[in-house]
Design an enzyme around this catalytic site. Sequence first.
Site, PDB file in Angstrom:
ATOM      1  N   ASP A 173       0.890  -1.141   0.149  1.00  0.00           N
ATOM      2  CA  ASP A 173       0.005  -0.085  -0.038  1.00  0.00           C
ATOM      3  C   ASP A 173       1.014   1.236   0.187  1.00  0.00           C
ATOM      4  O   ASP A 173       0.514   2.208  -0.605  1.00  0.00           O
ATOM      5  CB  ASP A 173      -0.910   0.001   1.441  1.00  0.00           C
ATOM      6  CG  ASP A 173      -2.217   0.732   1.016  1.00  0.00           C
ATOM      7  OD1 ASP A 173      -2.362   1.145  -0.042  1.00  0.00           O
ATOM      8  OD2 ASP A 173      -2.904   1.178   1.985  1.00  0.00           O
ATOM      9  N   HIS A 256      -4.658   2.506  -7.147  1.00  0.00           N
ATOM     10  CA  HIS A 256      -5.670   2.131  -6.123  1.00  0.00           C
ATOM     11  C   HIS A 256      -6.937   1.846  -6.880  1.00  0.00           C
ATOM     12  O   HIS A 256      -7.740   1.389  -6.664  1.00  0.00           O
ATOM     13  CB  HIS A 256      -6.000   3.295  -5.192  1.00  0.00           C
ATOM     14  CG  HIS A 256      -5.120   3.083  -3.889  1.00  0.00           C
ATOM     15  ND1 HIS A 256      -3.945   3.238  -3.896  1.00  0.00           N
ATOM     16  CD2 HIS A 256      -5.609   2.372  -2.656  1.00  0.00           C
ATOM     17  CE1 HIS A 256      -3.405   2.841  -2.487  1.00  0.00           C
ATOM     18  NE2 HIS A 256      -4.572   2.218  -1.890  1.00  0.00           N
ATOM     19  N   HIS A 259      -6.686  -1.582  -8.256  1.00  0.00           N
ATOM     20  CA  HIS A 259      -7.015  -2.528  -6.902  1.00  0.00           C
ATOM     21  C   HIS A 259      -8.483  -2.549  -6.886  1.00  0.00           C
ATOM     22  O   HIS A 259      -9.049  -3.573  -6.701  1.00  0.00           O
ATOM     23  CB  HIS A 259      -6.324  -1.576  -5.708  1.00  0.00           C
ATOM     24  CG  HIS A 259      -7.209  -2.303  -4.330  1.00  0.00           C
ATOM     25  ND1 HIS A 259      -8.437  -1.420  -4.078  1.00  0.00           N
ATOM     26  CD2 HIS A 259      -7.044  -3.198  -3.626  1.00  0.00           C
ATOM     27  CE1 HIS A 259      -8.550  -2.337  -2.774  1.00  0.00           C
ATOM     28  NE2 HIS A 259      -7.920  -3.410  -2.777  1.00  0.00           N
ATOM     29  N   HIS A 273      -5.488  -5.781   0.709  1.00  0.00           N
ATOM     30  CA  HIS A 273      -5.568  -4.697  -0.180  1.00  0.00           C
ATOM     31  C   HIS A 273      -4.384  -4.173  -0.613  1.00  0.00           C
ATOM     32  O   HIS A 273      -4.047  -3.959  -1.774  1.00  0.00           O
ATOM     33  CB  HIS A 273      -5.927  -3.393   0.917  1.00  0.00           C
ATOM     34  CG  HIS A 273      -5.888  -2.153   0.603  1.00  0.00           C
ATOM     35  ND1 HIS A 273      -7.045  -1.509  -0.261  1.00  0.00           N
ATOM     36  CD2 HIS A 273      -5.029  -1.362   0.683  1.00  0.00           C
ATOM     37  CE1 HIS A 273      -6.706  -0.133  -0.586  1.00  0.00           C
ATOM     38  NE2 HIS A 273      -5.542  -0.158  -0.192  1.00  0.00           N
TER      39      HIS A 273
END
Length: 384
Positions: A173, A256, A259, A273
């Site tokens: 992340d 993101h 993702h 995540h």
Amino acid sequence: MLSVFCSPTRYAQGKNATASLGQELFGLGLTGPVLVVAGRSAIRLLASTWTATFKEATIEHAVHSFGGECSLAEIERVKSSARQAKVRVIVGAGGGKVLDTARAAAADLELPVVNCPTVASSDAPCSALSVIYTDEGVFQEYRFYKKNPDLVLVDTQVIAQGPPRLLAAGMGDALATWFEAKTCVAGHVRNMRGGASTRSALALAKLCYETLLEDGAEALRAVQTRVVTPALERLVEANTLLSGLGFESSGLAAAHAVHNGLTAAPGTHDFFHGEKVADGLLAQLVLEGQPRSVLERVLHFSTAVGLPITLAEIGLAELPRELLQQIAQRATAKGETIHNEPFEVRPDMVADAILAADALGRAWQKEHDRSASSTCGDSTPGSD
Ligand SMILES: [Zn+2]
């Protein structure tokens, strides 16, 4: 457009920090009663410390056992527990989803919120937003709040006892932070708080990346050994504080959004995540046409800390064309952060970037395996 920088009111980190939770709250004028929203393992590990620290600070507390998903239904359950216990502060203690839920419930009830991450697995703890999922774990929406948490308290002794894979996920992340921040700043787009970025936020994002490269592998070994070291302290700060401030006050981009697209594929649901973000970052770098040297540094780092660099490593060994299209559609939905890229991004470009990034990762692995086996037993367990 104004430049806007946001952060929690107070950030505290250190070995056995949980023992100071009551005093930290008291110091901020938060005298309770407190509802602690916590996952099962946090309760098992910390319940007696909470009792002691809140007693010492003369703060009443109750505990809500987290249901497992940051969904609208779970947020409502927390709110009704909070109303029942007539609390005036909500503390979230656990992984990202526990904290997201605590923040959402506190915002709805207009109560102060304290985040105590028990793993450094994402950069959510410092932010003023939650990621809401359906009960089945599919990304649903971002929810933004008026203010950041009143306190983020990180107990590195607890993090050192957690699964190493979660620390690595946090690095995934955090790995994307600098690249997404740079893209947002270059494009003069709004950050997650609706303002332009600041030099401060961009500098923190860069420090985040440098800290990962410097301390990531050593910090991972510390957690594998279940010990707290200065490298682990620095890395936890990078995963939690630097990445959190960096993404929120500079912005997110393709990594993101990819993702979020990947969460549409049921095969990825067993992956964290940050693991999916790490893969999304490779797609972003390909999409942006970044030079080989940048890609190699990221591939090298990801390999060193066990982050996925191929689709197979996030549960997508098989990726039918139709599913890929669905992922790409989701990643480019209206309002997605992929539109912070400085060019128009269409679903077909995202699908191509995902496949190209996967091919790159597979080629890297093949090369890496070959060189590992040719450097006389370097990779043999126990050889050093
Ligand atoms: Zn993230």
